[in-house]
Design a protein around this motif. Sequence first.
Motif, PDB file in Angstrom:
ATOM      1  N   GLN A  50       0.816  -1.216   0.000  1.00 19.31           N
ATOM      2  CA  GLN A  50       0.000   0.000   0.000  1.00 19.31           C
ATOM      3  C   GLN A  50       0.846   1.262   0.000  1.00 19.31           C
ATOM      4  O   GLN A  50       0.321   2.337   0.213  1.00 19.31           O
ATOM      5  CB  GLN A  50      -0.907  -0.011   1.227  1.00 19.31           C
ATOM      6  N   PHE A 313      -5.466  -8.138   1.524  1.00 20.96           N
ATOM      7  CA  PHE A 313      -5.167  -6.755   1.181  1.00 20.96           C
ATOM      8  C   PHE A 313      -5.570  -6.400  -0.243  1.00 20.96           C
ATOM      9  O   PHE A 313      -5.371  -5.275  -0.676  1.00 20.96           O
ATOM     10  CB  PHE A 313      -3.675  -6.468   1.373  1.00 20.96           C
ATOM     11  N   TYR A 315      -8.703  -7.726  -1.993  1.00 18.01           N
ATOM     12  CA  TYR A 315     -10.092  -7.794  -2.437  1.00 18.01           C
ATOM     13  C   TYR A 315     -11.017  -6.879  -1.661  1.00 18.01           C
ATOM     14  O   TYR A 315     -10.814  -6.657  -0.474  1.00 18.01           O
ATOM     15  CB  TYR A 315     -10.605  -9.228  -2.314  1.00 18.01           C
ATOM     16  N   PRO A 316     -12.045  -6.380  -2.326  1.00 20.05           N
ATOM     17  CA  PRO A 316     -13.135  -5.721  -1.607  1.00 20.05           C
ATOM     18  C   PRO A 316     -13.974  -6.756  -0.860  1.00 20.05           C
ATOM     19  O   PRO A 316     -13.748  -7.961  -1.013  1.00 20.05           O
ATOM     20  CB  PRO A 316     -13.963  -5.056  -2.704  1.00 20.05           C
ATOM     21  N   ARG A 317     -14.939  -6.261  -0.141  1.00 17.63           N
ATOM     22  CA  ARG A 317     -15.738  -7.112   0.732  1.00 17.63           C
ATOM     23  C   ARG A 317     -16.998  -7.571   0.026  1.00 17.63           C
ATOM     24  O   ARG A 317     -17.612  -6.816  -0.718  1.00 17.63           O
ATOM     25  CB  ARG A 317     -16.086  -6.297   1.970  1.00 17.63           C
ATOM     26  N   GLN A 322     -24.461 -12.113  -0.611  1.00  6.75           N
ATOM     27  CA  GLN A 322     -23.578 -12.712  -1.622  1.00  6.75           C
ATOM     28  C   GLN A 322     -22.687 -13.777  -0.999  1.00  6.75           C
ATOM     29  O   GLN A 322     -22.387 -14.807  -1.613  1.00  6.75           O
ATOM     30  CB  GLN A 322     -22.727 -11.632  -2.270  1.00  6.75           C
TER      31      GLN A 322
ATOM     32  N   LEU B 145     -12.496   1.607  -0.836  1.00  5.48           N
ATOM     33  CA  LEU B 145     -12.314   1.483   0.614  1.00  5.48           C
ATOM     34  C   LEU B 145     -13.652   1.278   1.299  1.00  5.48           C
ATOM     35  O   LEU B 145     -13.788   0.438   2.179  1.00  5.48           O
ATOM     36  CB  LEU B 145     -11.620   2.734   1.156  1.00  5.48           C
ATOM     37  N   VAL B 147     -16.181  -0.011  -0.046  1.00  7.39           N
ATOM     38  CA  VAL B 147     -16.685  -1.321  -0.437  1.00  7.39           C
ATOM     39  C   VAL B 147     -15.882  -2.420   0.247  1.00  7.39           C
ATOM     40  O   VAL B 147     -16.266  -3.577   0.238  1.00  7.39           O
ATOM     41  CB  VAL B 147     -16.668  -1.437  -1.973  1.00  7.39           C
ATOM     42  N   GLY B 148     -14.754  -2.080   0.852  1.00  5.03           N
ATOM     43  CA  GLY B 148     -14.038  -3.062   1.657  1.00  5.03           C
ATOM     44  C   GLY B 148     -12.592  -3.299   1.295  1.00  5.03           C
ATOM     45  O   GLY B 148     -11.903  -4.022   2.000  1.00  5.03           O
ATOM     46  N   ALA B 149     -12.113  -2.743   0.199  1.00  6.92           N
ATOM     47  CA  ALA B 149     -10.711  -2.951  -0.161  1.00  6.92           C
ATOM     48  C   ALA B 149      -9.885  -1.797   0.393  1.00  6.92           C
ATOM     49  O   ALA B 149     -10.175  -0.638   0.105  1.00  6.92           O
ATOM     50  CB  ALA B 149     -10.559  -3.017  -1.672  1.00  6.92           C
ATOM     51  N   ILE B 150      -8.874  -2.131   1.182  1.00  6.49           N
ATOM     52  CA  ILE B 150      -8.131  -1.071   1.864  1.00  6.49           C
ATOM     53  C   ILE B 150      -7.093  -0.461   0.935  1.00  6.49           C
ATOM     54  O   ILE B 150      -6.866   0.739   0.953  1.00  6.49           O
ATOM     55  CB  ILE B 150      -7.386  -1.617   3.090  1.00  6.49           C
ATOM     56  N   THR B 151      -6.451  -1.302   0.142  1.00  9.11           N
ATOM     57  CA  THR B 151      -5.258  -0.874  -0.572  1.00  9.11           C
ATOM     58  C   THR B 151      -5.479   0.306  -1.523  1.00  9.11           C
ATOM     59  O   THR B 151      -4.685   1.240  -1.508  1.00  9.11           O
ATOM     60  CB  THR B 151      -4.665  -2.069  -1.323  1.00  9.11           C
ATOM     61  N   PHE B 154      -4.951   3.954  -0.357  1.00  7.90           N
ATOM     62  CA  PHE B 154      -3.609   4.512  -0.190  1.00  7.90           C
ATOM     63  C   PHE B 154      -3.020   4.929  -1.531  1.00  7.90           C
ATOM     64  O   PHE B 154      -2.299   5.913  -1.612  1.00  7.90           O
ATOM     65  CB  PHE B 154      -2.708   3.495   0.503  1.00  7.90           C
ATOM     66  N   TYR B 155      -3.356   4.181  -2.574  1.00  6.49           N
ATOM     67  CA  TYR B 155      -2.906   4.586  -3.904  1.00  6.49           C
ATOM     68  C   TYR B 155      -3.520   5.926  -4.271  1.00  6.49           C
ATOM     69  O   TYR B 155      -2.850   6.789  -4.854  1.00  6.49           O
ATOM     70  CB  TYR B 155      -3.289   3.538  -4.950  1.00  6.49           C
ATOM     71  N   LEU B 214      -7.210  -2.751 -11.286  1.00  9.64           N
ATOM     72  CA  LEU B 214      -7.344  -3.271  -9.926  1.00  9.64           C
ATOM     73  C   LEU B 214      -8.799  -3.316  -9.476  1.00  9.64           C
ATOM     74  O   LEU B 214      -9.210  -4.247  -8.790  1.00  9.64           O
ATOM     75  CB  LEU B 214      -6.528  -2.376  -8.979  1.00  9.64           C
ATOM     76  N   ASN B 218     -12.597  -6.076 -11.088  1.00  5.15           N
ATOM     77  CA  ASN B 218     -12.714  -7.011  -9.968  1.00  5.15           C
ATOM     78  C   ASN B 218     -14.145  -7.529  -9.838  1.00  5.15           C
ATOM     79  O   ASN B 218     -15.093  -6.759  -9.779  1.00  5.15           O
ATOM     80  CB  ASN B 218     -12.293  -6.279  -8.688  1.00  5.15           C
ATOM     81  N   ILE B 220     -15.690  -8.998  -7.358  1.00  5.13           N
ATOM     82  CA  ILE B 220     -16.394  -8.657  -6.115  1.00  5.13           C
ATOM     83  C   ILE B 220     -16.852  -7.209  -6.165  1.00  5.13           C
ATOM     84  O   ILE B 220     -17.971  -6.886  -5.775  1.00  5.13           O
ATOM     85  CB  ILE B 220     -15.480  -8.900  -4.904  1.00  5.13           C
ATOM     86  N   PHE B 221     -15.984  -6.344  -6.687  1.00  3.73           N
ATOM     87  CA  PHE B 221     -16.380  -4.936  -6.783  1.00  3.73           C
ATOM     88  C   PHE B 221     -17.600  -4.791  -7.676  1.00  3.73           C
ATOM     89  O   PHE B 221     -18.537  -4.045  -7.366  1.00  3.73           O
ATOM     90  CB  PHE B 221     -15.215  -4.103  -7.330  1.00  3.73           C
ATOM     91  N   ALA B 223     -19.841  -7.101  -8.279  1.00  2.00           N
ATOM     92  CA  ALA B 223     -21.013  -7.671  -7.609  1.00  2.00           C
ATOM     93  C   ALA B 223     -21.565  -6.725  -6.564  1.00  2.00           C
ATOM     94  O   ALA B 223     -22.769  -6.675  -6.328  1.00  2.00           O
ATOM     95  CB  ALA B 223     -20.640  -9.008  -6.956  1.00  2.00           C
ATOM     96  N   ARG B 224     -20.674  -5.971  -5.944  1.00  2.60           N
ATOM     97  CA  ARG B 224     -21.115  -5.060  -4.896  1.00  2.60           C
ATOM     98  C   ARG B 224     -21.748  -3.785  -5.451  1.00  2.60           C
ATOM     99  O   ARG B 224     -22.541  -3.134  -4.767  1.00  2.60           O
ATOM    100  CB  ARG B 224     -19.931  -4.665  -4.009  1.00  2.60           C
TER     101      ARG B 224
END
Lengths: 349, 392
Positions: A50, A313, A315-317, A322, B145, B147-151, B154-155, B214, B218, B220-221, B223-224
């Motif tokens: 990150q 670190f 993937y989203p949630r 789902q 972020l 949606v749940g992805a932390i990385t 920071f980018y 990224l 994705n 999951i992104f 789907a969300r």
Amino acid sequence: MMNLLFASNGIDIGWGTTTAIKTAVVLGTIPAGALILGYVFLLKMMSHMQSRLGPMDPGGFHGWFQLVGDGMKFLQKEDIMPEDADKRVFAMAPIVVLISTFLVYVVIPVGPSLYVRDLNVGVFYALAVSSLSVIGVLMAGWASSSKFALLGALRAAAQLIAYELPLLLAVVGVVMQARTASLQGIVEAQHEGAIFGWDSIGLPFIFTQFIGFGLFMIAAQAELTQPPFDMPVAESELVSGYMVEYTGFRFLFFFMGEFGTAFAFSAIAATLFLGGWTLPGLDMDAEYMKIVGPIVLFTKIMLIAFLMFWARFTYPRFREDQLQKLAWKYLIPLSVINILVTAAFIVWI
Amino acid sequence: MTTDSTPMIDIDPRDMHHLAQAQMNVELDTGDMILNMGPQHPATHGTLRLVVRLDGERVLAADPIIGYMHRGYEKLTEYRTYPQITTLINRIDWLSSFANEVPFIHGAEKLMDIEAPDRAQYIRTILTELSRIATFILFLGEMPLQVGAITPAFYGFRDREHVLNLIESATGGRFHPNFNRIGGLKDDLPWGWTGECRRVLDICAKSCDDFERLIVGNEIFQARTRGVGIITPEAGLAYGVSGSNIRASGVDWDLRRDGPDYLSYKDIDFKVWTHPDGDSFSRYWVRLQETRESIKMVRQLLDKLPSGPVMAKVPRIIKVPEGEIWVETENPLGQMGYYIYSKGSTGPFRTKIRSASFSNVSICPWLLQGIYVPDVVTVLASLYFILGDIDR
């Protein structure tokens, strides 16, 4: 394990001493494992992924002091308990979580005679006690008297019910191949196995049970409530879910429980699929394995943990529905098919 | 209710079946829970409070409660001179503060009948687009972020920093430049700035590619976000949604192209991106494309940057003649407008600020019905509001 270690040298120490040593070793393993994973993956790997600069600073060389500093910070924090909280349950919850982690370590073998107990239902014991932690999570969520905590705890319970099944079913294939549920027995089976008669690297079950391995890793990720399955703690929605009211040392307990369980699950995965503490070419019964075995297992644990934290670190949630859909519609049918295919291979080949 | 005397009701046995069913429904009804999201909640970017009525995880109703950050800027402008007000309106949408100054200064210039020199207009356009890039790059990292992805967050922060440094080197202010003057700009660009700007644009273009690989691809992104929080064009227009949010609903409307002639947008060609879906994913996608478009626009502007003064001739004490004017511009968050009413003194008599986020958030009660709790956060993140822009 220690009496066996010493027994070969002709020294016999009593049952009480042995048990005390075993308990101390396991108790020491949880914080040690949590610290190692926290340092290597949470601080170093995540910071590199990150491009964070903060954790590189404290202590001089590569920010080695960061984790110690974090720990000290937690110890200094005030122990706050919400006024409406169910005090006793609130205080017990982190301990319940930590105990479940503690119990998993009991069956993990790290060397030829280095284990606390070699249960003949070892795998299932490990998976059963690891799911005890959800009781602690539910206790924490309920006792906090916070709506966010309650939502998080209920999500955790629903998630655990959904993912306990694929986790167990994924392991069944391994147990069928090894013809034992004892973890030590599974390690032996992998070391002495052969791939179509070619036995120079044994038979790590990842080659035959790769579907099981994938299922196990996904389900373990969900059990550990790590992204992409971190709805129970979901920072951006539930503000850390069931942990939201915890501070200081109690929060540290949850933290250690989380990373300690991650360490334990990595150990189980390494034992089930990567051959545990053995390496091809090494003599299983040799005396030096008591030193080399733990090192080999530790390396494999780090390899598995790397995969886990990499996904964490990246993937989203998922959303709650789902996640349930993924478990019941895809993972469980797939694991049942995996069992059937394994059975067919065992019977006919 | 007293239960001493239970009233006797004659019930036809044939109705018992219905009664039993009604009883069943009452038993299965779990009751509502009121959940207070905010004012201190990580997903509300500050102090938006969202009172959500929940049935399990499903949202029955959501009411945004605003005003926790109300600073009374419209009133404050009445007590300040025109040059002082730019300091104030910087703080409305603090992520793209340079873009806030532009419509106000533009309106005052129009009232005074002053035209800023070409070079000043170009530099204003460049800085406006740079602040748009800075805002959107932060969004591109920040929505994942939520949606749940932390990385990616920071980018986003890392790459935005390059743009902010660029703005700082030109204006002296990282967040609040206060660089506009009536009739032009405070200073010319520093030596070597254009070269540095091109370098930063390359970084931003690469950053956009990174986000596309990224995040957008994705599963999951997707789907969300796909199908979550759909704004129909009609509803969006009725609620006054503007900017990228309405373009993501398929409304081809951009004030830079369709609005009154302002800055130097007429000299460059650019594409207005739209997406037919209107869901959270399309809002992300549209902003990603707009960031790329802005990068192209700044490149064109740098190529065409004329020479000359950056300040027109203006009186020492600025007095705006009597009159009223409405100016609107396309800000990063949407349509931003100032209604300035001058009575001929050094400051406006009355100012009305139309900020984009206020209207964008007003669609929330309609939009958040019947979705799940995690989607609330997704939708809020995709609408992309700034609290200062809502409360002013």
